[in-house]
Design an enzyme around this catalytic site. Sequence first.
Site, short mmCIF file in Angstrom:
data_model
loop_
_atom_site.label_atom_id
_atom_site.label_comp_id
_atom_site.label_asym_id
_atom_site.label_seq_id
_atom_site.Cartn_x
_atom_site.Cartn_y
_atom_site.Cartn_z
N ASN A 10 0.86 -1.18 0.00
CA ASN A 10 0.00 0.00 0.00
C ASN A 10 0.90 1.24 0.00
OD1 ASN A 10 -1.78 2.06 0.56
ND2 ASN A 10 -2.40 1.29 2.58
N LYS A 12 0.07 4.31 -0.25
CA LYS A 12 -0.58 5.48 0.38
C LYS A 12 -0.37 6.74 -0.47
CE LYS A 12 -0.25 3.09 4.70
NZ LYS A 12 -0.30 3.13 6.14
N HIS A 97 -9.63 0.15 5.01
CA HIS A 97 -8.32 0.43 5.64
C HIS A 97 -8.53 1.35 6.83
CE1 HIS A 97 -4.33 2.06 6.31
NE2 HIS A 97 -3.87 0.96 5.72
N GLU A 99 -7.07 3.88 7.87
CA GLU A 99 -7.01 5.33 7.61
C GLU A 99 -8.32 5.81 6.97
OE1 GLU A 99 -3.22 5.15 5.59
OE2 GLU A 99 -2.36 4.56 7.52
N GLU A 169 -5.48 -5.76 10.34
CA GLU A 169 -4.51 -4.70 10.57
C GLU A 169 -4.83 -3.99 11.87
OE1 GLU A 169 -2.40 -3.32 6.79
OE2 GLU A 169 -4.24 -2.19 6.94
N GLY A 175 1.97 1.88 10.79
CA GLY A 175 2.84 3.04 10.70
C GLY A 175 3.49 3.44 12.02
N SER A 214 3.21 -2.48 10.31
CA SER A 214 4.66 -2.45 10.57
C SER A 214 5.37 -3.75 10.18
CB SER A 214 4.94 -2.08 12.04
OG SER A 214 4.47 -0.77 12.30
N GLY A 236 4.69 1.21 4.83
CA GLY A 236 6.00 1.89 4.71
C GLY A 236 7.07 1.09 3.99
P1 PGA Z 1 2.65 0.05 7.72
O1 PGA Z 1 1.21 0.23 7.04
O2 PGA Z 1 3.26 -1.22 7.14
O3 PGA Z 1 3.42 1.28 7.34
O4 PGA Z 1 2.44 -0.08 9.17
C1 PGA Z 1 0.37 -0.88 6.83
C2 PGA Z 1 -0.89 -0.45 6.14
O5 PGA Z 1 -1.31 0.70 6.28
O6 PGA Z 1 -1.52 -1.24 5.43
#
Ligand code: PGA
Length: 250
Positions: A10, A12, A97, A99, A169, A175, A214, A236
């Site tokens: 992803n 983003k 997701h 977010e 998740e 993140g 993460s 990330g």
């Molecule tokens: P992250 O994000 O690996 O940066 O923690 C995961 C995601 O948002 O799907």
Amino acid sequence: MSAPIWIAGNWKMYKTRVEARSLAEAIAEGARKLPFDRSLLVFPSFPSLADVKDALADSRVEVGAQNFHPGREGAFTGEVSVRQLRDCGVSAVLIGHSERRHVFGEPDELLARKLVAAFDEGLRPIFCVGETLEQRDHGRMREVLETQLECGLAETQPRDIDQLLLAYEPVWAIGTGRTATVEQAVEAHRSTRDWLRRRFGSAGSAIPILYGGSVRPENARSLLDGEEVSGLLVGGASLDAGSFLAIAGA
Ligand code: PGA
């Protein structure tokens, strides 16, 4: 043949078109050397979709979109439909997701409509669920996941589930650099699996459940070894071809 291991990136709101294309080219190149059971997907932001699709044309990597509107077309300023995404070569979408749920306030009912729209157009949805730290600390993880599944998949028909992927998740791991332990991931995946079996019978056993939050090259292998972990959704660490490919090869 063994079930595929899904590795999704992803991206983003990162990368210009040029940057996205060069990341996609590097992933396409590296993907040639990965084991055959790895299924790769990347989710660039809208402006880069067509470029990334072009860069991945001869590769085994699918292109997905991070968001869309469930309507077919209409006066929805700023929105993008599933048909428009398909037109850019998109074959998968993220739905639910954290977010989108927590930063943009997307309610369960909208997520359910998005799932129906994705299935109707033949797109592969990755439906994300996960609890906040506060919910976990109050012992509500299982209940939260079940409610998100119940509401989100309310309209999902058994005939659609061949296309469906789920992602667990935990919001507190996204993140933050704070990955769930394998035991925490497995516990959540098991309760998701239980729910899927109750809802879809034996067909619920085959729906892949990815872990996200993460994920790094260093922890990918142990997470993938966890029971009921069928893949990884990477934020990330998917922005760098080397680390994404290391995760995919784990
Ligand atoms: P992250 O994000 O690996 O940066 O923690 C995961 C995601 O948002 O799907």
